[in-house]
Write a protein that holds these residues in place. Structure first.
Motif, PDB file in Angstrom:
ATOM      1  N   LYS A 102      66.091 -28.841 -71.488  1.00 35.11           N
ATOM      2  CA  LYS A 102      64.689 -28.974 -71.897  1.00 35.11           C
ATOM      3  C   LYS A 102      64.194 -27.671 -72.514  1.00 35.11           C
ATOM      4  CE  LYS A 102      60.637 -31.060 -72.011  1.00 35.11           C
ATOM      5  NZ  LYS A 102      60.361 -32.250 -72.851  1.00 35.11           N
ATOM      6  N   LEU A 106      62.965 -27.157 -76.462  1.00 35.42           N
ATOM      7  CA  LEU A 106      61.642 -26.653 -76.819  1.00 35.42           C
ATOM      8  C   LEU A 106      61.728 -25.351 -77.604  1.00 35.42           C
ATOM      9  CD1 LEU A 106      59.706 -27.451 -73.518  1.00 35.42           C
ATOM     10  CD2 LEU A 106      59.405 -28.547 -75.747  1.00 35.42           C
ATOM     11  N   GLN A 143      50.990 -25.844 -78.466  1.00 33.65           N
ATOM     12  CA  GLN A 143      51.437 -26.900 -77.562  1.00 33.65           C
ATOM     13  C   GLN A 143      52.873 -26.661 -77.112  1.00 33.65           C
ATOM     14  OE1 GLN A 143      51.165 -30.850 -79.213  1.00 33.65           O
ATOM     15  NE2 GLN A 143      52.387 -31.763 -77.580  1.00 33.65           N
ATOM     16  N   LEU A 144      53.740 -26.323 -78.054  1.00 36.56           N
ATOM     17  CA  LEU A 144      55.142 -26.094 -77.714  1.00 36.56           C
ATOM     18  C   LEU A 144      55.311 -24.859 -76.833  1.00 36.56           C
ATOM     19  CD1 LEU A 144      56.851 -26.967 -81.104  1.00 36.56           C
ATOM     20  CD2 LEU A 144      56.816 -28.334 -79.008  1.00 36.56           C
ATOM     21  N   GLU A 147      54.401 -26.025 -73.340  1.00 39.48           N
ATOM     22  CA  GLU A 147      55.465 -26.846 -72.775  1.00 39.48           C
ATOM     23  C   GLU A 147      56.684 -26.003 -72.440  1.00 39.48           C
ATOM     24  OE1 GLU A 147      56.271 -29.961 -75.488  1.00 39.48           O
ATOM     25  OE2 GLU A 147      54.342 -30.971 -75.234  1.00 39.48           O
ATOM     26  N   VAL A 150      56.080 -24.244 -69.124  1.00 39.64           N
ATOM     27  CA  VAL A 150      56.287 -25.152 -68.002  1.00 39.64           C
ATOM     28  C   VAL A 150      57.770 -25.405 -67.781  1.00 39.64           C
ATOM     29  CG1 VAL A 150      55.867 -27.482 -67.153  1.00 39.64           C
ATOM     30  CG2 VAL A 150      54.029 -26.232 -68.286  1.00 39.64           C
ATOM     31  N   ALA A 151      58.514 -25.585 -68.872  1.00 40.85           N
ATOM     32  CA  ALA A 151      59.954 -25.843 -68.760  1.00 40.85           C
ATOM     33  C   ALA A 151      60.682 -24.652 -68.152  1.00 40.85           C
ATOM     34  CB  ALA A 151      60.523 -26.189 -70.128  1.00 40.85           C
TER      35      ALA A 151
END
Length: 319
Positions: A102, A106, A143-144, A147, A150-151
């Motif tokens: 993940k 990303l 946004q990326l 994310e 979080v990843a």
């Protein structure tokens, strides 16, 4: 102890009758008997109130349920049951492969999004692109990045570490098991390496004789024949029996089972107990007594009684 007091009084009464040659008749004998009963009863009542005793006392400890922050298959367990570990030591690892994939995905998308943002900025600078396209490119990058953060956090959570110094007890986790972030299903129970709290549960009748700083003594069932000195550290201002929470039920007298007892935190400062601290399991049961500054001379009786109970711990049913 009451038998000892009775025998002592009988011996004194016998000496008095013989020395002063008091005749035994229907007046002197009942007077001596009733006087002894009143005297011994008064001593015991005054002692019970001013030097309270709790036959229900226990040593309490704090534990933390270890719940993983991510879902995955356990690939490695790095801790043995009841072996002490330091804060930050690895307890177990979860398979990081899906979380690493993940992160890599990303990171690749973020590289492309940054390139699109740069191109959109260049087109706007040349006045052949629109501001809307640039704003959308910036939004996608933000946004990326979120994310990806979080990843990466989820990837870090694949390694579960000890929250403090302590140990894991009753360790049943093994490689191949599925770890799930559910509060009701912890995978380990972690015991913190800190001094336990010893709490004596005293009757409410003695509330006015329960004050911080008073001397106290504790006798553990696990250490028969020994009594350890302590001090009253705190008297908790509330009892569980009076707790109320928001709900759909009204108060009812039928739910009142017993009055409850006052929880008193005792701090054991006896060097002998400190030397035996590691040998006494958390949650050990015992008795405790508090010695107030009222009628101090009667505290001797309470001390004798507590020591008698400590010696009685050598006796228990055969199995």
């Amino acid at each position: 102890m009451d038998i000892l007091l009775v025998l002592t009084y009988v011996a004194l009464a016998t000496v008095v009758f013989k020395v002063f040659k008091i005749p035994l008749n229907k007046w002197t004998l009942p007077t001596a008997g009733l006087g002894g009963l009143f005297l011994i009863g008064a001593i015991i009542v005054i002692m019970n109130y001013n030097h309270p005793y709790s036959e229900t006392s226990r040593e309490y400890f704090a534990s933390t349920p270890i719940i993983p922050a991510v879902r995955g298959r356990v690939v490695e367990v790095n801790v043995q049951a009841n072996e002490k570990v330091k804060q930050g030591d690895v307890l177990f690892r979860i398979d990081p492969a899906p979380f690493q994939d993940k992160v890599s995905s990303l990171e690749g998308r973020l590289v492309a999004a940054n390139a699109d943002q740069e191109r959109a900025q260049e087109l706007v600078r040349r006045k052949v692109g629109t501001q809307r396209d640039l704003d959308q490119a910036k939004a996608l990058v933000s946004q990326l990045e979120g994310e990806l953060g979080v990843a990466r956090y989820n990837l870090e959570q694949c390694v579960v570490r000890a929250p403090t110094d302590g140990w894991v007890t009753q360790q049943f986790l093994h490689p191949g098991m599925m770890a799930v972030p559910m509060p009701l299903r912890p995978v380990m129970v972690f015991i913190h390496d800190e001094h336990y709290q010893y709490v004596g549960w005293f009757r409410q009748n003695s509330t006015l004789r329960l004050k911080p700083g008073y001397e106290a003594e504790v006798a553990f069932d696990a250490i028969p024949g020994s009594v350890f000195s302590a001090k009253v550290k705190a008297v908790l201002p509330v009892m569980a029996q009076g707790e109320l929470q928001a709900g759909g039920h009204l108060l009812s007298s039928e739910r009142e089972t017993h009055p409850g007892r006052v929880p008193v935190i005792l701090e054991i400062d006896d060097p002998e107990f400190i030397a035996l601290y590691d040998q006494v399991p958390g949650g050990s049961f015992g008795q405790s007594a508090i010695y107030s500054d009222h009628f101090e001379h009667l505290s001797v009786i309470r001390k004798v009684l507590l020591r008698m109970n400590a010696w009685m711990n050598y006796l228990f049913p055969f199995h």
